[in-house]
Design a protein around this motif. Structure first.
Motif, PDB file in Angstrom:
ATOM      1  N   ASP A 291       0.851  -1.193   0.000  1.00  0.00           N
ATOM      2  CA  ASP A 291       0.000   0.000   0.000  1.00  0.00           C
ATOM      3  C   ASP A 291       0.888   1.245   0.000  1.00  0.00           C
ATOM      4  O   ASP A 291       1.090   1.899   1.016  1.00  0.00           O
ATOM      5  CB  ASP A 291      -0.920  -0.013   1.223  1.00  0.00           C
ATOM      6  N   CYS A 292       1.436   1.549  -1.185  1.00  0.00           N
ATOM      7  CA  CYS A 292       2.367   2.674  -1.335  1.00  0.00           C
ATOM      8  C   CYS A 292       1.667   4.007  -1.048  1.00  0.00           C
ATOM      9  O   CYS A 292       0.434   4.092  -1.084  1.00  0.00           O
ATOM     10  CB  CYS A 292       2.901   2.723  -2.767  1.00  0.00           C
ATOM     11  N   PRO A 293       2.456   5.065  -0.798  1.00  0.00           N
ATOM     12  CA  PRO A 293       1.855   6.383  -0.590  1.00  0.00           C
ATOM     13  C   PRO A 293       1.019   6.858  -1.777  1.00  0.00           C
ATOM     14  O   PRO A 293       0.137   7.683  -1.621  1.00  0.00           O
ATOM     15  CB  PRO A 293       3.074   7.291  -0.387  1.00  0.00           C
ATOM     16  N   SER A 294       1.333   6.366  -2.970  1.00  0.00           N
ATOM     17  CA  SER A 294       0.510   6.715  -4.133  1.00  0.00           C
ATOM     18  C   SER A 294       0.552   5.578  -5.126  1.00  0.00           C
ATOM     19  O   SER A 294       1.462   4.752  -5.115  1.00  0.00           O
ATOM     20  CB  SER A 294       1.034   7.994  -4.805  1.00  0.00           C
ATOM     21  N   GLY A 295      -0.462   5.517  -5.964  1.00  0.00           N
ATOM     22  CA  GLY A 295      -0.485   4.533  -7.039  1.00  0.00           C
ATOM     23  C   GLY A 295      -1.365   3.338  -6.772  1.00  0.00           C
ATOM     24  O   GLY A 295      -2.561   3.355  -7.116  1.00  0.00           O
ATOM     25  N   PRO A 296      -0.834   2.285  -6.142  1.00  0.00           N
ATOM     26  CA  PRO A 296      -1.607   1.051  -6.005  1.00  0.00           C
ATOM     27  C   PRO A 296      -2.972   1.227  -5.342  1.00  0.00           C
ATOM     28  O   PRO A 296      -3.963   0.640  -5.794  1.00  0.00           O
ATOM     29  CB  PRO A 296      -0.689   0.170  -5.148  1.00  0.00           C
ATOM     30  N   ASN A 297      -3.041   2.047  -4.297  1.00  0.00           N
ATOM     31  CA  ASN A 297      -4.332   2.197  -3.616  1.00  0.00           C
ATOM     32  C   ASN A 297      -5.318   3.066  -4.385  1.00  0.00           C
ATOM     33  O   ASN A 297      -6.481   3.204  -3.979  1.00  0.00           O
ATOM     34  CB  ASN A 297      -4.155   2.719  -2.186  1.00  0.00           C
ATOM     35  N   GLU A 298      -4.866   3.646  -5.511  1.00  0.00           N
ATOM     36  CA  GLU A 298      -5.784   4.354  -6.393  1.00  0.00           C
ATOM     37  C   GLU A 298      -6.326   3.430  -7.482  1.00  0.00           C
ATOM     38  O   GLU A 298      -7.198   3.831  -8.256  1.00  0.00           O
ATOM     39  CB  GLU A 298      -5.078   5.562  -7.025  1.00  0.00           C
ATOM     40  N   ILE A 299      -5.785   2.228  -7.542  1.00  0.00           N
ATOM     41  CA  ILE A 299      -6.196   1.246  -8.553  1.00  0.00           C
ATOM     42  C   ILE A 299      -6.853   0.036  -7.923  1.00  0.00           C
ATOM     43  O   ILE A 299      -7.916  -0.417  -8.358  1.00  0.00           O
ATOM     44  CB  ILE A 299      -4.977   0.768  -9.378  1.00  0.00           C
ATOM     45  N   LEU A 300      -6.221  -0.489  -6.873  1.00  0.00           N
ATOM     46  CA  LEU A 300      -6.629  -1.777  -6.305  1.00  0.00           C
ATOM     47  C   LEU A 300      -7.590  -1.621  -5.132  1.00  0.00           C
ATOM     48  O   LEU A 300      -7.591  -0.606  -4.431  1.00  0.00           O
ATOM     49  CB  LEU A 300      -5.387  -2.545  -5.836  1.00  0.00           C
ATOM     50  N   LEU A 301      -8.353  -2.678  -4.896  1.00  0.00           N
ATOM     51  CA  LEU A 301      -9.226  -2.747  -3.733  1.00  0.00           C
ATOM     52  C   LEU A 301      -8.387  -2.954  -2.471  1.00  0.00           C
ATOM     53  O   LEU A 301      -7.283  -3.509  -2.534  1.00  0.00           O
ATOM     54  CB  LEU A 301     -10.209  -3.906  -3.885  1.00  0.00           C
ATOM     55  N   PRO A 302      -8.875  -2.538  -1.318  1.00  0.00           N
ATOM     56  CA  PRO A 302      -8.116  -2.717  -0.070  1.00  0.00           C
ATOM     57  C   PRO A 302      -7.719  -4.174   0.192  1.00  0.00           C
ATOM     58  O   PRO A 302      -6.666  -4.434   0.779  1.00  0.00           O
ATOM     59  CB  PRO A 302      -9.085  -2.202   1.001  1.00  0.00           C
ATOM     60  N   SER A 303      -8.555  -5.101  -0.254  1.00  0.00           N
ATOM     61  CA  SER A 303      -8.267  -6.522  -0.019  1.00  0.00           C
ATOM     62  C   SER A 303      -7.034  -7.006  -0.780  1.00  0.00           C
ATOM     63  O   SER A 303      -6.477  -8.067  -0.477  1.00  0.00           O
ATOM     64  CB  SER A 303      -9.477  -7.372  -0.407  1.00  0.00           C
TER      65      SER A 303
END
Length: 353
Positions: A291-303
């Motif tokens: 869960d990077c500061p930016s990027g992945p959490n803007e694309i992927l679901l929390p799970s």
């Protein structure tokens, strides 16, 4: 009216920003406009989309000039080169620091700098007052584009500037699917994959430790090269998993490796965006990421996310994903598609007038 867009980048060797430049150039051409890529170092390792024009600007000859004079001299030469080889552009997009250092002094119309990483993370540990002042001189000189909302927010906080907009790095679904069908990797048995340069940011050490702890039957295939590859090989040897980890090296076309994998895993400490995540989703593959500061959490679901540097959590999630891949699959939001990005970049032309 047909628009002329110049994308400037240091080399056409690599993955993230380099593939972005080529993808966006193709999309601009497909939309009926004219894209030109100007590269500073004469290395082309990536396939050039049909119709995209490339131009080599020989930056090497400016290296002998003292740094405090170099940007001014090289920028004048760059402007002259573009005007002679291409003509007056409607939009110029500068990509990555070596090019930004020069183009911050460009007098061409409508120069924008594309920020591909969270700047505070990229310069962590060396962001003293002098370095920050130098970066401000560069990045406050032109309007900027952040490739994710996290990159934009970091930029605003670090530089105290609002002169930046967010345009997500796009993917070209048709091109990805076509490239993914070009060959089949010679790997026996099921595997999980990571695509990325071996550098500190990507934290291959975390990925390798997580893979060893997960103790899954699937092999781990690492696609890429870089200064920390030998260090990663040593770690693999120390964990006695040499028979399960494959160092595939750099691939001009990594998509078949993604297509035939069960799972993509991203272990980075920080990302500007991580276009590899989108490419994996485009090929129907689930993705597990830090869960990077930016990027992945803007694309992927929390799970699909795990805490930074937590190889135990990553190991557990990898084990779950290889057993139940469908639980981790998700669709791509339309905002990440190529035509959306092309329209937003072309809008920068009308906004400047």
């Amino acid at each position: 009216m047909k628009k002329k867009v110049v994308l400037a980048i240091f080399t056409l060797q690599g993955n993230g920003a380099e593939r972005f430049a080529l993808t966006l150039a193709k999309g601009i051409n497909d939309a009926g406009h004219e894209a030109h890529i100007v590269y500073f170092k004469d290395i082309i390792d990536l396939p050039i989309p049909e119709g995209v024009q490339t131009h080599f600007f020989d930056y090497q000859k400016f290296r002998a000039i003292p740094k405090f004079m170099r940007a001014g001299i090289a920028s004048k030469a760059f402007d002259k080169f573009v005007l002679k080889q291409i003509g007056t552009p409607d939009l110029v997009l500068s990509n990555l620091f070596p090019v930004d250092f020069i183009l911050c002094r460009s007098q061409l119309p409508n120069v924008h700098m594309v920020i591909h990483n969270t700047t505070s993370q990229e310069y962590a540990g060396r962001l003293d007052n002098k370095t920050l002042a130098q970066l401000k001189n560069i990045y406050l000189s032109k309007p900027c584009v952040g490739v994710s909302q996290g990159v934009t927010d970091d930029f605003k906080k670090l530089f105290g500037s609002e002169n930046i907009t967010t345009i997500y790095n796009p993917i070209d679904l048709d091109s990805i699917h076509a490239a993914a069908n070009e060959y089949v990797p010679e790997i026996n048995g099921p595997y999980i994959v990571n695509v990325g340069k071996f550098k500190a940011q990507k934290r291959h050490d975390i990925l390798i430790q997580a893979y060893a702890k997960a103790n899954i039957q699937e092999k781990l295939v690492l696609v890429g090269t870089g200064e920390l590859m030998e260090q990663s090989k040593a770690l693999v040897k120390s964990l006695n998993i040499e028979d399960k980890v494959i160092f595939a090296g750099f691939k001009k076309n990594p998509y078949p490796y993604i297509k035939h994998a069960k799972l993509m895993v991203v272990s980075s400490d920080f990302e500007g965006f991580s276009i590899a995540i989108l490419e994996s989703l485009a090929l129907g593959k689930p993705v597990i990421s830090t869960d990077c500061p930016s990027g992945p959490n803007e694309i992927l679901l929390p799970s699909n996310l795990v805490p930074l540097q937590d190889f135990s959590a990553m190991a557990e999630k990898m084990g779950m994903a290889v057993k139940n891949e469908k639980d981790f699959y998700q669709r791509i939001d339309d905002k990440f598609l190529l035509h959306k990005a092309v329209n937003l970049y072309l809008n920068l032309i009308s906004e400047s007038k």
